[in-house]
Scaffold this active site. Structure first.
Site, PDB file in Angstrom:
ATOM      1  CD1 TRP A  21      73.362 -56.509 -61.904  1.00 40.20           C
ATOM      2  CD2 TRP A  21      71.675 -56.901 -60.488  1.00 40.20           C
ATOM      3  NE1 TRP A  21      73.869 -57.171 -60.819  1.00 40.20           N
ATOM      4  CE2 TRP A  21      72.864 -57.425 -59.932  1.00 40.20           C
ATOM      5  CE3 TRP A  21      70.479 -57.043 -59.772  1.00 40.20           C
ATOM      6  CZ2 TRP A  21      72.885 -58.075 -58.688  1.00 40.20           C
ATOM      7  CZ3 TRP A  21      70.508 -57.682 -58.543  1.00 40.20           C
ATOM      8  CH2 TRP A  21      71.698 -58.186 -58.020  1.00 40.20           C
ATOM      9  NE  ARG A  22      76.718 -60.035 -63.715  1.00 40.80           N
ATOM     10  CZ  ARG A  22      77.398 -60.828 -62.911  1.00 40.80           C
ATOM     11  NH1 ARG A  22      77.179 -62.123 -62.917  1.00 40.80           N
ATOM     12  NH2 ARG A  22      78.307 -60.322 -62.110  1.00 40.80           N
ATOM     13  CD  GLU A  34      76.803 -51.385 -59.931  1.00 43.86           C
ATOM     14  OE1 GLU A  34      77.277 -51.531 -58.789  1.00 43.86           O
ATOM     15  OE2 GLU A  34      77.048 -52.188 -60.854  1.00 43.86           O
ATOM     16  CD  GLN A  39      80.473 -51.286 -47.658  1.00 44.36           C
ATOM     17  OE1 GLN A  39      80.719 -51.632 -46.517  1.00 44.36           O
ATOM     18  NE2 GLN A  39      81.279 -51.566 -48.670  1.00 44.36           N
ATOM     19  N   GLY A  78      69.015 -50.758 -44.801  1.00 45.59           N
ATOM     20  CA  GLY A  78      70.077 -49.998 -44.142  1.00 45.59           C
ATOM     21  C   GLY A  78      70.682 -48.907 -45.001  1.00 45.59           C
ATOM     22  CE1 TYR A  79      76.145 -47.631 -43.452  1.00 41.66           C
ATOM     23  CE2 TYR A  79      76.503 -49.319 -45.102  1.00 41.66           C
ATOM     24  CZ  TYR A  79      76.888 -48.665 -43.947  1.00 41.66           C
ATOM     25  OH  TYR A  79      78.027 -49.059 -43.311  1.00 41.66           O
ATOM     26  CE1 TYR A 117      81.938 -51.139 -58.198  1.00 45.94           C
ATOM     27  CE2 TYR A 117      79.906 -50.174 -57.359  1.00 45.94           C
ATOM     28  CZ  TYR A 117      80.565 -51.186 -58.029  1.00 45.94           C
ATOM     29  OH  TYR A 117      79.861 -52.219 -58.547  1.00 45.94           O
ATOM     30  CG  ASP A 135      83.943 -54.239 -55.737  1.00 45.76           C
ATOM     31  OD1 ASP A 135      85.058 -54.645 -56.135  1.00 45.76           O
ATOM     32  OD2 ASP A 135      82.934 -54.963 -55.756  1.00 45.76           O
ATOM     33  CB  CYS A 189      89.511 -64.232 -55.251  1.00 44.68           C
ATOM     34  SG  CYS A 189      91.029 -63.720 -54.412  1.00 44.68           S
ATOM     35  CB  CYS A 196      93.976 -71.100 -53.530  1.00 38.70           C
ATOM     36  SG  CYS A 196      93.644 -69.550 -52.661  1.00 38.70           S
TER      37      CYS A 196
END
Length: 360
Positions: A21-22, A34, A39, A78-79, A117, A135, A189, A196
């Site tokens: 999608w970029r 999106e 989730q 799902g969802y 979001y 997010d 991250c 790190c």
DNA sequence: AACCCGGGGGG
DNA sequence: CCCCCAGGGTT
């Protein structure tokens, strides 16, 4: 910190993944991606993105599909309210907005299935509106770098992180900034074992300086899981038909199909199940049909141990019982061969993959 | 504010 | 086993 945005975007331009999608700023495709990614990990959602864009190249194609078709394509992700809202919103845009996607945060956030979001992501990526996304990645990145321990699942936390992200956003290129901070959270991250030691922010990052990486972001809530006991009745007629019923009611799997379901408070043995079947009824051609009224030939439990199916907040103990019955005109049965046309919960699909209907 | 809504993968 | 994932809707 000096020039947060520049450091972040520099990192992003060097490290971003080539995601499908970029390659576009078409709001239909961005919106679709999106919703799929809510989730949901990129690796899990990507096949569904390809499936949807190739089946429905335009928002009108999606709008003109049947809801059952959309749910079938969504099966396993799902969802499922995401799929129902996606379809509903496609219809609205296609037929009330003449297929023109709204182009401001204020209008986009009104769409069904689109919250703060998603509206921020679409408005920034497609229309360069400087509204910050927050997010799970953003919570993690900001809580660590700025050493913020406000619970991210509290109203205060949501406001605080949104305000901070909004303060930091690069108004000259909000699309890149938003994608950069999410990508940084996803691949650098990370929740566990973040990189790190070669992080561009490790001299700024308060959590790293203070050894608090493991404890941030902070979450207050605890999700409690409830046990449920499902007894699915796989009907079998002499003509190799079975009964699937649509789950219309609110709750898990709304809009999907499943076998007649007898739910109990505890795990049931066969004699206990048979006792409870006295009061059980099925969705028939005209009204409900008492299970007792069917001509039962046999009831066989397929596997002794219940199948454990875990959802985020429920633990389902599922038993499948094969019930041979005589043919009846009271029930709208389907040929078992048609099973795969229906959108069903993962636990049922998986069971049927390894189930031999012929043996019973 | 608290709860509900799936399924999968990492550690 | 627990946690998290490009969250949103309902109560």
């Amino acid at each position: 910190m000096l020039n947060f945005s520049k450091k972040l975007i520099d990192w992003y331009l060097q490290n971003k993944r080539a995601l499908p999608w970029r390659t576009t700023r078409d709001p239909y495709y961005i919106w679709l991606s999106e919703i799929i990614l809510q989730q949901t990990r990129v690796e899990q959602g990507t096949p569904y993105y390809f499936r949807f864009t190739s089946t429905f190249p335009t928002i009108k194609a999606l709008a003109d599909a049947d809801e059952d078709t959309v749910l079938k394509l969504w099966q396993g992700l799902g969802y499922y309210s995401r799929a129902r809202n996606l379809h509903s919103t496609a219809k609205k845009i296609a037929y009330e907005y003449d297929s023109i996607f709204p182009d401001t945060y204020k209008e986009i956030v009104k769409l069904k299935g689109v919250g703060d979001y998603t509206a921020s992501a679409i408005a920034s990526i497609c229309f360069d509106e400087p509204t910050a996304v927050v997010d799970g990645n953003v919570y993690r990145v900001l809580s660590r770098i700025f050493g913020i321990d406000t619970p991210i699942d509290s109203t205060l936390g949501k406001k605080e992180f949104k305000a901070l992200a909004q303060k930091l956003i690069d108004v000259r290129d909000p699309a890149t900034f938003n994608q950069a901070i999410m990508e940084f959270g996803a691949t650098q991250c990370k929740p566990k074992n973040p990189y790190c030691l070669h992080c561009p922010f490790n001299t700024d990052c308060i959590a790293f300086q203070q050894g608090k990486i493991e404890s941030l972001p902070y979450k207050a809530g605890k999700t409690k899981v409830r046990d449920r006991f499902f007894n699915y009745l796989i009907l079998k007629t002499p003509s190799a038909h079975t009964l699937l019923q649509k789950r219309e009611e609110k709750g898990i799997w709304q809009g999907l199909f499943d076998f007649p379901l007898l739910e109990s408070d505890v795990d049931l043995e066969k004699t206990e199940l048979i006792a409870q079947l006295d009061l059980f009824s099925l969705k028939g051609v005209s009204g409900s049909v008492a299970f007792k009224s069917l001509k039962i030939k046999s009831i066989v439990l397929e596997s002794n141990e219940p199948i454990i199916h875990k959802l985020s907040h429920q633990k389902l103990n599922v038993k499948f019982w094969v019930v041979r019955i005589a043919d009846t005109s009271e029930l709208q049965t389907i040929p078992i061969a048609d099973f795969k046309k229906y959108a069903v919960p993962r636990v049922i699909d998986r069971f049927m993959e390894s189930f031999d209907f012929e043996n019973y």
